[in-house]
Design a protein around this motif. Structure first.
Motif: not given
Length: 689
Positions: A622, A656, A660
């Motif tokens: 990320l 994830r 995000r």
């Protein structure tokens, strides 16, 4: 009785004046002329022009080309051609090859001028103004043969892209020269005139390229379901742009082309709206424009002494020679094939719209005489015939070569066998998944997009199947309007995941588009079942999608791929589909991945709109999130467990990403799984049974 006969004679007095009869004749000509001449392998464009010669004032005199109705349809058709050219222009290809377009535009402007001016000045004996204006006419060309390449499906060939780009550049330059020559002949060429021209262009550009797209985007969002209103709005933009640019002293065809460019990104090429635009243009407006061009041709002028014939043949030879040498110079510069050179020459050799505008204006201003006027009319007929013949021949060769090209990783297999399956959990909440399928679907595929509904195996099964099919009919109608074949598949199964897996195999599906699982568990539920079952057992290209906004609202596609993604069997498929989506939406692809993967992608065909940024920090994947911007469409390339590009972090990465970027459009791609037997015998794969 006598009154009736008198009235009847009046109705059939030549030329006809009854608008109903005139329109009936035009429709008859548009219907019959291409059919009759097709038997002799004569392109329909030539048939329509010749039909105009026959029924026009210099033929049978059935219709006068000054009749208001014909003139209106002719103007609409001319603007429509330029608008569709701008609308179908692949902006990604144009930007990528802008230097080539500029080079071709320079060649096709300078070379005909250099040949034409001395011929007009020394051989035909005209003065400086007349010679310069006539020579500039040689540089223009109207894309009369463009419908041929559009119909054969090669409108996005690079040769077509640079020809279209060069067309607008050279035509704009020539039309500006026209204004300068007229001012010079009147003694009015001064700083004030040039300042007015520049200011007009700046104001027009601001309105068309900044204000219009924002209004259009707002309108399409508010009136998304109003299909007819969208089409009327598009027509309003086209003719408003033509009128605005005309106020600045420039030909309205430039405004129509600019309108096409302004709406290019807002109207996907596979959409129902694009289909309606092309249908009305190709069925009515453009054919009547071609007929009206034929009505201008007066064959009898060749009998008015040798001067007319000499001028006509000289103008035609010079016009064709200038365009041929420009095409030859372009081919040699960029190492194109002979067929591409012929296509460039065919598209750029026809003279009609801008040519006619220049000569008529010059004639009315007293700069040009009747010999140039009559010779130009013959030039228009002959160059349109030459352009149609050469374009038809070369376009067919290119279309056949593309269709019969040997299979390679970039060709994505047989498009005719492509099959897309879209499982639908709730017919009232399909979202944008069907629209995504329409954009990804290749028009050459003979297989339909299948909308799948899996209903529980209980007493209500038959009733649920009927209700499901009824609720999907609207989407089926929308797809058919865009000439995309869509069908509905309903099946009964105890488990939705098993039903999807079974139907995907039965229909030999290539691509499955699933909705993103609900909040109850990231990648835990789909249609009430475990999505892991589908990921594990569907050995197809699998796209799990969450589309937050209309697809045309995105500004960029961000693709994140793991190392060695190029080793997977479905690699070429997702690269091709991402490229197609980028092309349809006219937005770039920003690829984050291993340099080895990026090197292979850059070597594939039709990936010119990719921007590469190396990314290898898969311990913290990320960390690439800082490079993701608002209105990005995120595409994560994942992998099935046990395959060479699979890494453990891919299991949790979709969840994830959702945490995000909760309000971003996201797609997770699982490339196709090859059979176990194939993997065990292939050193390119690492597979753990």
């Amino acid at each position: 009785m006598a009154d009736f006969i008198t009235e009847l004679q009046h109705e059939f007095t030549l030329p006809f004046t009854n608008p109903v009869l005139i329109f009936t004749i035009l429709l008859f000509v548009v219907l019959v002329a291409p059919i009759l001449l097709k038997r002799f392998n004569v392109p329909s464009i030539i048939g329509l022009i010749l039909a105009g010669v026959i029924i026009g004032p210099f033929g049978l005199n059935w219709i006068d080309n000054t009749h208001g109705g014909v003139e209106i349809f002719s103007t609409i058709g001319l603007l429509y051609i330029m608008f569709i050219v701008g609308l179908e222009l692949d902006l990604g290809e144009f930007v990528h090859h802008r230097n080539k377009s500029l080079t071709f535009g320079l060649y096709t402007f300078i070379i005909p001028m250099l040949i034409g001016y001395p011929v007009c000045y020394y051989f035909l004996g005209y003065d400086v103004n007349a010679s310069f204006l006539t020579a500039s006419m040689f540089s223009t060309h109207t894309l009369v043969a463009y419908p041929i390449v559009s119909r054969l499906g090669i409108a996005r060939n690079q040769a077509v892209a640079i020809t279209v780009g060069g067309t607008i550049l050279t035509d704009t330059a020539v039309l500006i020269i026209l204004a300068l020559v007229l001012s010079n002949s009147d003694g009015g060429l001064d700083i004030g005139f040039l300042l007015k021209l520049v200011i007009s262009l700046i104001i027009f550009s601001l309105i068309i390229f900044i204000v219009t797209p924002r209004i259009a985007k707002w309108f399409f969002q508010k009136a998304e379901s109003e299909k007819y209103s969208n089409f009327i709005f598009v027509l309003f933009v086209v003719f408003s742009a033509g009128f605005l640019v005309e106020l600045g002293g420039i030909e309205p065809i430039i405004g129509a082309f600019a309108a096409g460019l302004a709406l290019n990104k807002l109207i996907p090429h596979s959409s129902a709206l694009m289909n309606r635009i092309e249908f009305f243009g190709n069925a009515l407006f453009i054919p009547i424009f071609l007929v009206s061009v034929g009505m201008l041709v007066d064959i009898s002028v060749v009998l008015n002494g040798p001067r007319t014939l000499i001028v006509a043949l000289t103008l035609t030879i010079v016009a064709l020679a200038g365009k041929w040498f420009a095409a030859l110079a372009t081919q040699k510069t960029f190492r194109y094939s002979v067929t591409q050179r012929t296509l460039i020459f065919g598209l750029s050799s026809s003279h009609a719209a801008a040519t006619l505008a220049i000569i008529l204006v010059g004639y009315r201003a007293g700069i040009l005489d009747e010999y140039i006027l009559n010779g130009t009319i013959i030039l228009i007929l002959l160059t349109c015939i030459v352009a149609s013949v050469f374009t038809q021949r070369s376009a067919r060769e290119i279309a056949i070569s593309e269709e019969n090209a040997p299979l390679s990783p970039s060709s994505m297999g047989h498009f005719a066998e492509e099959k897309i399956l879209v499982p639908i959990a709730n017919p009232t909440n399909i979202g944008y998944h069907v629209h995504l399928a329409l954009l990804l679907k290749d028009k050459k595929s003979v297989n339909p997009i299948s909308l799948l509904g899996v209903v529980p195996n209980n007493k209500e099964a038959e009733k649920n199947i009927v209700n499901f099919r009824k609720k999907l009919q609207e989407f089926v109608s929308t797809a058919k309007a865009a000439e995309v074949n869509v069908d509905i598949i309903t099946t009964i199964d105890h488990n939705s995941a098993d039903g999807i897996t079974r139907i995907a195999r039965e229909t030999m599906t290539d691509l499955v588009i699933l909705g993103w699982p609900g909040k109850a568990g990231i990648l835990d539920k789909l249609l009430g079942e475990k999505i892991e079952q589908i990921i594990k057992y569907v050995d197809k290209n699998l796209w799990v999608c969450h589309v937050e906004q209309r697809l045309i609202s995105h500004k960029r596609i961000v693709v994140i791929s793991p190392p060695q993604a190029e080793k997977e069997e479905g690699f070429a498929m997702w690269v091709s589909k991402v490229s197609k989506l980028s092309s349809e939406l006219s937005i770039p692809v920003y690829h984050l991945g291993h340099p080895d993967t990026q090197e292979i992608i850059s070597g594939l065909k039709k990936t010119g709109n990719f921007i590469f940024q190396p990314f290898e920090d898969w311990d913290n994947p990320l960390s690439c999130g800082d490079q993701i911007r608002k209105d990005d469409l995120i595409i994560l390339i994942s992998a099935h467990s046990g395959y060479i590009s699979h890494i453990p972090v891919l299991e949790s990465l979709p969840g994830r990403l959702e945490s995000r970027f909760p309000h971003f459009s996201r797609i997770v791609v699982y490339p196709k799984q090859p059979p176990t037997e194939q993997l065990l015998g292939n050193d390119d794969y690492i597979f753990i049974p």
